[in-house]
Motif scaffolding. Structure first.
Motif, PDB file in Angstrom:
ATOM      1  N   ASP A 151       0.823  -1.209   0.000  1.00 16.52           N
ATOM      2  CA  ASP A 151       0.000   0.000   0.000  1.00 16.52           C
ATOM      3  C   ASP A 151       0.859   1.263   0.000  1.00 16.52           C
ATOM      4  N   GLY A 152       1.944   1.231  -0.799  1.00 13.77           N
ATOM      5  CA  GLY A 152       2.795   2.395  -0.974  1.00 13.77           C
ATOM      6  C   GLY A 152       3.870   2.583   0.068  1.00 13.77           C
ATOM      7  N   VAL A 153       3.910   1.718   1.085  1.00  9.01           N
ATOM      8  CA  VAL A 153       4.903   1.825   2.151  1.00  9.01           C
ATOM      9  C   VAL A 153       5.953   0.737   1.965  1.00  9.01           C
ATOM     10  N   THR A 154       7.239   1.119   1.977  1.00 10.29           N
ATOM     11  CA  THR A 154       8.323   0.156   1.807  1.00 10.29           C
ATOM     12  C   THR A 154       8.389  -0.799   2.995  1.00 10.29           C
ATOM     13  N   VAL A 155       8.375  -2.107   2.704  1.00  6.50           N
ATOM     14  CA  VAL A 155       8.434  -3.119   3.765  1.00  6.50           C
ATOM     15  C   VAL A 155       9.674  -3.996   3.663  1.00  6.50           C
ATOM     16  N   CYS A 156      10.330  -4.040   2.490  1.00  8.49           N
ATOM     17  CA  CYS A 156      11.535  -4.845   2.311  1.00  8.49           C
ATOM     18  C   CYS A 156      12.421  -4.197   1.253  1.00  8.49           C
ATOM     19  N   THR A 157      13.739  -4.329   1.426  1.00  6.67           N
ATOM     20  CA  THR A 157      14.681  -3.941   0.389  1.00  6.67           C
ATOM     21  C   THR A 157      15.753  -5.008   0.269  1.00  6.67           C
ATOM     22  N   GLY A 158      16.347  -5.100  -0.911  1.00  7.16           N
ATOM     23  CA  GLY A 158      17.387  -6.088  -1.134  1.00  7.16           C
ATOM     24  C   GLY A 158      18.109  -5.825  -2.432  1.00  7.16           C
ATOM     25  N   VAL A 159      18.935  -6.776  -2.836  1.00  2.00           N
ATOM     26  CA  VAL A 159      19.699  -6.689  -4.082  1.00  2.00           C
ATOM     27  C   VAL A 159      19.431  -7.945  -4.894  1.00  2.00           C
ATOM     28  N   TRP A 189      17.623 -10.335   0.585  1.00  3.07           N
ATOM     29  CA  TRP A 189      16.868  -9.309   1.272  1.00  3.07           C
ATOM     30  C   TRP A 189      17.679  -8.770   2.457  1.00  3.07           C
ATOM     31  N   ASN A 190      17.777  -7.456   2.535  1.00  2.84           N
ATOM     32  CA  ASN A 190      18.622  -6.813   3.544  1.00  2.84           C
ATOM     33  C   ASN A 190      17.847  -6.163   4.678  1.00  2.84           C
ATOM     34  N   THR A 191      16.630  -5.710   4.391  1.00  2.00           N
ATOM     35  CA  THR A 191      15.858  -5.015   5.421  1.00  2.00           C
ATOM     36  C   THR A 191      14.416  -5.476   5.387  1.00  2.00           C
ATOM     37  N   GLY A 192      13.713  -5.239   6.485  1.00  2.00           N
ATOM     38  CA  GLY A 192      12.292  -5.527   6.561  1.00  2.00           C
ATOM     39  C   GLY A 192      11.990  -6.972   6.874  1.00  2.00           C
ATOM     40  N   SER A 193      10.729  -7.326   6.735  1.00  2.00           N
ATOM     41  CA  SER A 193      10.272  -8.665   7.102  1.00  2.00           C
ATOM     42  C   SER A 193      10.818  -9.754   6.196  1.00  2.00           C
ATOM     43  N   CYS A 194      11.333  -9.400   5.008  1.00  2.00           N
ATOM     44  CA  CYS A 194      11.893 -10.388   4.085  1.00  2.00           C
ATOM     45  C   CYS A 194      13.297 -10.831   4.496  1.00  2.00           C
ATOM     46  N   ALA A 195      14.021  -9.968   5.229  1.00  2.00           N
ATOM     47  CA  ALA A 195      15.392 -10.267   5.634  1.00  2.00           C
ATOM     48  C   ALA A 195      15.393 -11.292   6.766  1.00  2.00           C
ATOM     49  N   PRO A 196      16.419 -12.142   6.827  1.00  3.18           N
ATOM     50  CA  PRO A 196      17.605 -12.217   5.959  1.00  3.18           C
ATOM     51  C   PRO A 196      17.464 -13.265   4.868  1.00  3.18           C
ATOM     52  N   TRP A 197      16.262 -13.472   4.356  1.00  2.06           N
ATOM     53  CA  TRP A 197      16.014 -14.574   3.436  1.00  2.06           C
ATOM     54  C   TRP A 197      16.573 -14.273   2.044  1.00  2.06           C
ATOM     55  N   THR A 198      16.726 -15.340   1.272  1.00  2.49           N
ATOM     56  CA  THR A 198      17.144 -15.241  -0.129  1.00  2.49           C
ATOM     57  C   THR A 198      16.084 -15.903  -1.002  1.00  2.49           C
ATOM     58  N   THR A 199      15.676 -15.216  -2.068  1.00  2.15           N
ATOM     59  CA  THR A 199      14.705 -15.754  -3.019  1.00  2.15           C
ATOM     60  C   THR A 199      15.417 -16.097  -4.318  1.00  2.15           C
ATOM     61  N   GLY A 226       9.402 -20.416 -11.817  1.00  6.73           N
ATOM     62  CA  GLY A 226       8.923 -20.053 -10.496  1.00  6.73           C
ATOM     63  C   GLY A 226      10.040 -20.049  -9.483  1.00  6.73           C
ATOM     64  N   ASN A 227       9.682 -20.247  -8.228  1.00  7.63           N
ATOM     65  CA  ASN A 227      10.635 -20.246  -7.125  1.00  7.63           C
ATOM     66  C   ASN A 227      11.444 -21.547  -7.152  1.00  7.63           C
ATOM     67  N   LEU A 228      12.773 -21.432  -7.254  1.00  7.31           N
ATOM     68  CA  LEU A 228      13.612 -22.618  -7.349  1.00  7.31           C
ATOM     69  C   LEU A 228      13.627 -23.426  -6.056  1.00  7.31           C
ATOM     70  N   ASP A 229      13.216 -22.820  -4.958  1.00 12.13           N
ATOM     71  CA  ASP A 229      13.152 -23.531  -3.684  1.00 12.13           C
ATOM     72  C   ASP A 229      11.753 -24.057  -3.382  1.00 12.13           C
ATOM     73  N   GLY A 230      10.860 -23.971  -4.370  1.00 13.09           N
ATOM     74  CA  GLY A 230       9.518 -24.507  -4.212  1.00 13.09           C
ATOM     75  C   GLY A 230       8.533 -23.486  -3.686  1.00 13.09           C
TER      76      GLY A 230
END
Length: 245
Positions: A151-159, A189-199, A226-230
């Motif tokens: 909804d327009g608010v940043t929740v995750c950032t990454g590279v 993923w470096n910040t937010g609820s997605c960190a420290p995961w890798t997609t 799709g997602n290589l990790d299932g």
């Protein structure tokens, strides 16, 4: 660029006879020695048909029962377009891409089919394929900053570290050739609820001439990946061009 939703954390000319410098029968993409260059924009999205009142229809064969799948396109001008994977004129999910002078790039996925607005934004955009392909294996790599918004608010950032490849000609069905290309992406993923995961993500696409239906012309015939990790994947086969209602 997906034919289905990527997930919160996480792919033109009208008639084949008009395809410039591409030789081959009307049912395939030609052969490796048939031409020196291919205008891939004429296959994807095929602007004359995709922006001229037609969309692609087929089935997703990932699950036991094939599910109807639709791709329709909206021209935003200056090479930019949106690909929607829902019923014609339903805009709740799209990928935004741009044909630059030398390549196709992907910048945004937007999803709000269940209510909240999810946006995944890549800067700089991710390269997918070259505008002109010479029939040989092609590859490029790069990195993009990725931002996820709710909804327009940043929740995750990454590279996102990505690789783009045109693999070459493949046999789509007996006697029919297509051009296959692939995007492989790894997001840390470096910040937010997605960190420290890798997609880890991979998508493959196959392009052909002579897609039939209410019109005849080059088109995307298959999208899978799709997602290589299932957890999320698809395998969509397109079988015809359909006139928009």
């Amino acid at each position: 660029m997906k034919t289905a939703r990527r997930g919160a954390v996480a792919a033109a000319i009208a008639l084949s006879a008009l395809v410039p410098v591409v030789a081959g029968d009307a049912g395939g993409a030609g052969t490796a020695g048939a031409a020196t260059s291919y205008d891939l924009r004429s296959y994807y999205p095929n602007p004359t048909l995709a922006f001229g009142g037609y969309y692609l229809e087929g089935f997703n064969y990932t699950s036991g029962t094939p599910q109807r799948s639709v791709l329709w396109f909206e021209d935003l001008g200056r090479g930019t377009f949106r690909q929607y994977n829902s019923a014609p004129f339903d805009r709740c999910h799209y990928d935004q891409l741009t044909w630059q002078s030398t390549r196709l790039v992907y910048s945004v996925t937007h999803h709000e089919c269940e209510g909240p607005k999810h946006d995944t934004i890549y800067s700089p955009p991710i390269t997918f394929i070259p505008r002109t392909w010479n029939g040989r294996a092609w590859r490029t790599t790069g990195k993009s900053n990725v931002t996820q918004q709710l909804d327009g608010v940043t929740v995750c950032t990454g590279v996102n570290t990505w690789e783009a490849r045109v693999l070459g000609f493949v046999e789509v069905t007996p006697g029919r050739q297509g051009i296959q290309w692939r995007t492989t992406q790894t997001t840390k993923w470096n910040t937010g609820s997605c960190a420290p995961w890798t997609t880890r993500w991979q998508e493959d696409y196959v392009l052909v001439t002579g897609m039939r239906g209410d019109a005849v012309g080059p088109a995307l015939i298959r999208s899978f990946g799709g997602n290589l990790d299932g957890g999320f994947n698809w395998d969509v086969w397109v079988d015809h061009w359909q006139r928009l209602p």
